[in-house]
Write a protein that holds these residues in place. Structure first.
Motif, PDB file in Angstrom:
ATOM      1  N   HIS A 189      -4.651   3.115   5.571  1.00 34.52           N
ATOM      2  CA  HIS A 189      -4.525   1.742   6.054  1.00 34.52           C
ATOM      3  C   HIS A 189      -5.836   1.370   6.733  1.00 34.52           C
ATOM      4  CE1 HIS A 189      -0.289   0.816   5.255  1.00 34.52           C
ATOM      5  NE2 HIS A 189      -0.065   2.106   5.465  1.00 34.52           N
ATOM      6  N   SER A 234      -1.428  -3.321   8.035  1.00 34.40           N
ATOM      7  CA  SER A 234      -2.595  -3.712   7.255  1.00 34.40           C
ATOM      8  C   SER A 234      -2.538  -3.173   5.828  1.00 34.40           C
ATOM      9  CB  SER A 234      -3.873  -3.204   7.930  1.00 34.40           C
ATOM     10  OG  SER A 234      -3.980  -1.789   7.811  1.00 34.40           O
ATOM     11  N   ARG A 235      -3.348  -3.786   4.989  1.00 39.66           N
ATOM     12  CA  ARG A 235      -3.575  -3.281   3.642  1.00 39.66           C
ATOM     13  C   ARG A 235      -4.552  -2.107   3.736  1.00 39.66           C
ATOM     14  NH1 ARG A 235      -1.658  -7.651   0.543  1.00 39.66           N
ATOM     15  NH2 ARG A 235      -1.314  -9.483   1.864  1.00 39.66           N
ATOM     16  N   GLY A 236      -5.224  -1.752   2.673  1.00 43.70           N
ATOM     17  CA  GLY A 236      -6.162  -0.640   2.748  1.00 43.70           C
ATOM     18  C   GLY A 236      -6.535  -0.118   1.381  1.00 43.70           C
ATOM     19  N   LEU A 261       0.829  -1.203   0.000  1.00 41.40           N
ATOM     20  CA  LEU A 261       0.000   0.000   0.000  1.00 41.40           C
ATOM     21  C   LEU A 261       0.867   1.259   0.000  1.00 41.40           C
ATOM     22  CD1 LEU A 261      -3.099   0.837   0.324  1.00 41.40           C
ATOM     23  CD2 LEU A 261      -2.492   1.282   2.703  1.00 41.40           C
ATOM     24  N   ASP A 262       1.854   1.310   0.882  1.00 34.81           N
ATOM     25  CA  ASP A 262       2.723   2.482   0.964  1.00 34.81           C
ATOM     26  C   ASP A 262       3.538   2.665  -0.312  1.00 34.81           C
ATOM     27  OD1 ASP A 262       1.814   2.982   3.506  1.00 34.81           O
ATOM     28  OD2 ASP A 262       3.528   2.077   4.520  1.00 34.81           O
ATOM     29  N   LYS A 277      -3.851   8.009   0.996  1.00 35.12           N
ATOM     30  CA  LYS A 277      -3.640   6.614   1.406  1.00 35.12           C
ATOM     31  C   LYS A 277      -4.292   6.370   2.761  1.00 35.12           C
ATOM     32  CE  LYS A 277       0.124   5.899   3.474  1.00 35.12           C
ATOM     33  NZ  LYS A 277       1.572   5.886   3.777  1.00 35.12           N
TER      34      LYS A 277
END
Length: 284
Positions: A185, A273-275, A167-168, A183
């Motif tokens: 999370h 975590s993802r997101g 994600l980052d 963004k």
């Protein structure tokens, strides 16, 4: 006779219904029809973080039929089903669908889900496009050229082809383009906040939700994955996932609670975590 009957049926549809019918037929044509027998699907897990690699190749899927994609889990509704089409036409938050569907992509390799998701959204935004090696006379965002303007220390084609993107990492890579990037999370959001972001974003045609999730939480086979969300239906509390691995699963409606659980799954590369990443046109 079939063509005549089809034309008569289309003539009785309103313009939004006609557009959906045509798009649904196009999406169905991009992948073989699933076999009649369906494999057993593990019910979606409860909402809790779970550690998984950033990317898990589709070839690890068990019981994959040799002649087509995997069966859609019973908790999901395929867009090409009548119920799926009806949700799209009746949803109040469906404006992201129209531009995204025009530039729907299939990931060019099994780790390029983040890249396919990104170029679909970049083209759909209608921003100035770069020169394309694939189409020299027509500027276009493509998976082949995606990394040309991105710092190799942030992301590069060779590594992403093997590992995918966190994600980052993707949110940082997208900052190389003339777009606004936000963004989130999933661990930093409640279910209600997650739902509100999806609903608010999909009600616009100039911003898009890019979802990083784990498939098993929505009942599918596989690991970490990226795809855009194109619509939200309040009646069923579900969102439309335009899966860029079209050789594996079609576009499906997924209950938002299960999408949230899938976004909560911990990425073992980042340890968090993802997101979701939301990209849109930069203000004025």
């Amino acid at each position: 006779m079939f063509r005549y009957s089809l034309m008569r049926a289309v003539g009785r549809l309103s313009q939004p219904e006609w557009i959906v019918a045509v798009m649904a037929a196009a999406l169905a044509a991009c992948a073989p029809v699933p076999p009649a027998s369906s494999q057993a699907v593990v019910p979606p897990a409860v909402i809790r973080p779970a550690v998984q690699p950033a990317f898990q190749p589709d070839t690890e899927a068990s019981g994959r039929p040799a002649d087509g994609p995997l069966a859609v889990p019973p908790n999901l509704v395929a867009l090409t089903q009548p119920a799926g089409e009806k949700r799209l036409t009746s949803a109040t938050s469906n404006q992201s669908y129209w531009p995204l569907s025009q530039y729907f992509e299939t990931q060019r390799n099994q780790a390029y889900c983040s890249v396919a998701t990104s170029v679909m959204a970049l083209n759909a935004l209608g921003i100035r496009r770069p020169q394309s090696t694939l189409y020299p006379d027509f500027p276009f965002f493509s998976q082949e050229d995606f990394f040309h303007g991105i710092d190799p220390q942030v992301a590069n084609a060779a590594k992403v082809s093997q590992e995918g993107m966190t994600l980052d990492q993707l949110s940082s890579a997208l900052k190389a383009f003339p777009v606004e990037v936000r963004k989130y999370h999933a661990a930093d959001l409640s279910l209600g906040q997650f739902r509100d972001l999806v609903r608010a974003t999909t009600s616009h045609s100039d911003r898009f939700v890019l979802l990083n999730f784990r498939r098993v939480e929505i009942g599918e086979t596989g690991g970490g994955h990226w795809s855009p969300l194109a619509a939200y239906d309040s009646a069923s509390d579900s969102a439309l996932l335009l899966d860029v691995a079209r050789y594996k699963y079609p576009a499906v409606w997924v209950p938002v609670a299960q999408l949230y659980a899938a976004a909560l799954a911990v990425d073992s590369v980042s340890g968090i975590s993802r997101g979701i990443v939301i990209i849109g046109k930069r203000p004025g």
